[in-house]
Design an enzyme around this catalytic site. Structure first.
Site, PDB file in Angstrom:
ATOM      1  N   SER A 144       0.877  -1.177   0.000  1.00  0.00           N
ATOM      2  CA  SER A 144       0.000   0.000   0.000  1.00  0.00           C
ATOM      3  C   SER A 144       0.910   1.220   0.000  1.00  0.00           C
ATOM      4  O   SER A 144       2.073   1.139   0.414  1.00  0.00           O
ATOM      5  CB  SER A 144      -0.826   0.017   1.291  1.00  0.00           C
ATOM      6  OG  SER A 144      -1.465   1.263   1.476  1.00  0.00           O
ATOM      7  N   TYR A 157      -2.409  -0.887  10.622  1.00  0.00           N
ATOM      8  CA  TYR A 157      -2.252  -1.109   9.172  1.00  0.00           C
ATOM      9  C   TYR A 157      -0.936  -0.525   8.668  1.00  0.00           C
ATOM     10  O   TYR A 157      -0.177  -1.182   7.955  1.00  0.00           O
ATOM     11  CB  TYR A 157      -3.444  -0.456   8.472  1.00  0.00           C
ATOM     12  CG  TYR A 157      -3.566  -0.704   6.980  1.00  0.00           C
ATOM     13  CD1 TYR A 157      -4.125  -1.884   6.500  1.00  0.00           C
ATOM     14  CD2 TYR A 157      -3.158   0.257   6.061  1.00  0.00           C
ATOM     15  CE1 TYR A 157      -4.272  -2.095   5.129  1.00  0.00           C
ATOM     16  CE2 TYR A 157      -3.299   0.055   4.702  1.00  0.00           C
ATOM     17  CZ  TYR A 157      -3.868  -1.121   4.234  1.00  0.00           C
ATOM     18  OH  TYR A 157      -4.018  -1.324   2.879  1.00  0.00           O
TER      19      TYR A 157
END
Ligand code: NAD
Length: 262
Positions: A144, A157
Site C-alpha cells: 500500500s 495497518y
C-alpha cells in the site's frame, strides 16, 4: 498472450478486489491459479468455475484463515498437492481497522499483523525452498502507499504495511543471486470492498458524510483525484512476473496517482 504457461500461482485474498484482479490476469496469462480467501464456499466456488471457464486453466480454491499459522502452512501444502509447487506467490490478503491509537483494540491490532505481515512471512518461508529447487520464482507483496507513508487512525495497518516493505527488501537481498524476485506493489486507493468499509468508518471518525470523506479524506491524498483501478494493479503484477522484470527486485513500487510523490 500466454506468458506464464503451466506456472502455478497462489494469490491470497483473491476472492475479492485487487487479489481477484491479479488472479484473473495471471490465469489469462496461462498460470494455474489457487484462489484464496474467506466468504461463502458457494460464492468462492462460483468465482473459481467462472475463471476456469473463461481462461481454460486449472483453478482451485482454498479458504485458510491467515490468522492461523498452521492454516498458512496447510494452504501451501494444498496448492502443491492440487496444482504443483508454487512459482508465483502473491501475498495480497489484508484487512483494515480505523481507530485513534489510544482506543485501538488488541484483537484488531493482532489480526492485522497476522493477516498482513505474519502470513506473508510464513507463506514466503514455505515456498522459497521449492522456488530455489526449480530455479525460478516471483514473490509479490501487495502492500500500500501506507507501506511508505502514514495516515492518522491507521496505526496497525501502517505498521504492518511498513513491515511488509522491510520483509520484501530483506527477502529480495537473500535471493538476489537466484532467479527469484521479491517486490512490493504499493497502491493508492482502489475502490474495493475494503475501501467501501473504510469510507463508512472514516465518516464516523471524522464526523463527515460519505461524499465528503471520499473528496476530503480519501481522494485528497491522491493528486490525480481518482481511484486507482484494479486492472492497473493487476497489469503491474503481471509485468513483474515476466522475464523482462528479472532485474526488478527489492522494489516498493507506488501505483498511487502521485500520493507518495508529495
Ligand atoms: P478486499 O476486502 O476486497 O479483499 C481482501 C481479501 O482478503 C478477501 O479475499 C478476503 O477474503 C481476504 N481476507 C481477509 N481476511 C482474511 C483472513 N483472516 N484470512 C484469509 N483471507 C482473508 O480488499 P482489497 O482492497 O482488494 O485489498 C487487497 C490488498 O490490497 C490488501 O492487502 C490491502 O491492504 C491492499 N491495498 C488495498 C488498497 C485499496 O484501496 N483497496 C490500497 C492499497 C493496498
Amino acid at each position: 498472450m500466454s506468458t506464464l504457461p503451466g506456472k502455478v500461482a497462489l494469490v491470497t485474498g483473491s476472492t475479492s478486489g485487487i487479489g481477484l484482479g491479479i488472479a484473473t490476469a495471471l490465469a489469462r496469462a496461462g498460470a494455474k491459479v489457487m484462489l484464496h480467501g474467506l466468504g461463502s464456499a458457494e460464492e468462492v466456488q462460483r468465482l473459481s468455475s467462472e475463471l476456469a471457464r473463461e481462461t481454460g486453466v486449472q483453478v482451485e480454491v482454498n479458504q485458510a484463515d491467515l490468522r492461523d499459522p498452521a492454516a498458512v502452512q496447510e494452504m501451501i501444502r494444498a496448492t502443491e498437492t492440487l496444482l504443483g509447487g508454487v512459482d508465483v506467490l502473491v501475498n495480497n490478503a489484508g484487512i483494515q481497522f480505523v481507530s485513534p491509537v489510544e482506543d485501538f483494540p488488541d484483537e484488531r491490532w493482532n489480526a492485522i499483523q497476522d493477516i498482513v505481515l505474519n502470513a506473508s512471512f510464513r507463506a514466503i518461508r514455505a515456498v522459497v525452498p521449492g522456488m530455489k529447487a526449480r530455479g525460478w520464482g516471483r514473490i509479490l507483496n501487495v502492500v500500500s502507499a501506507h507501506g511508505l507513508v502514514a495516515s492518522p487512525y491507521k496505526s496497525a495497518y501502517v505498521s504492518a504495511k511498513h513491515g511488509q516493505v522491510g520483509l520484501t527488501r530483506s527477502v529480495a537481498l537473500e535471493l538476489a543471486e537466484t532467479a527469484i524476485t521479491c517486490n512490493a506493489i504499493c497502491p493508492g486507493y482502489v475502490r474495493t470492498p475494503l475501501v467501501e468499509g473504510q469510507i463508512a468508518s472514516q465518516a464516523e471518525v471524522h464526523k463527515m458524510g460519505r461524499e465528503q470523506v471520499i473528496r476530503d479524506v480519501i481522494l485528497a491524498v491522491q493528486p490525480t483525484r481518482r481511484f486507482v483501478e484494479v486492472e492497473e494493479v493487476a497489469a503491474l503484477a503481471l509485468f513483474l512476473c515476466g522475464d523482462l522484470a528479472r532485474s526488478i527486485t527489492g522494489a516498493a513500487i507506488p501505483i498511487d496517482g502521485g500520493w507518495t510523490a508529495r
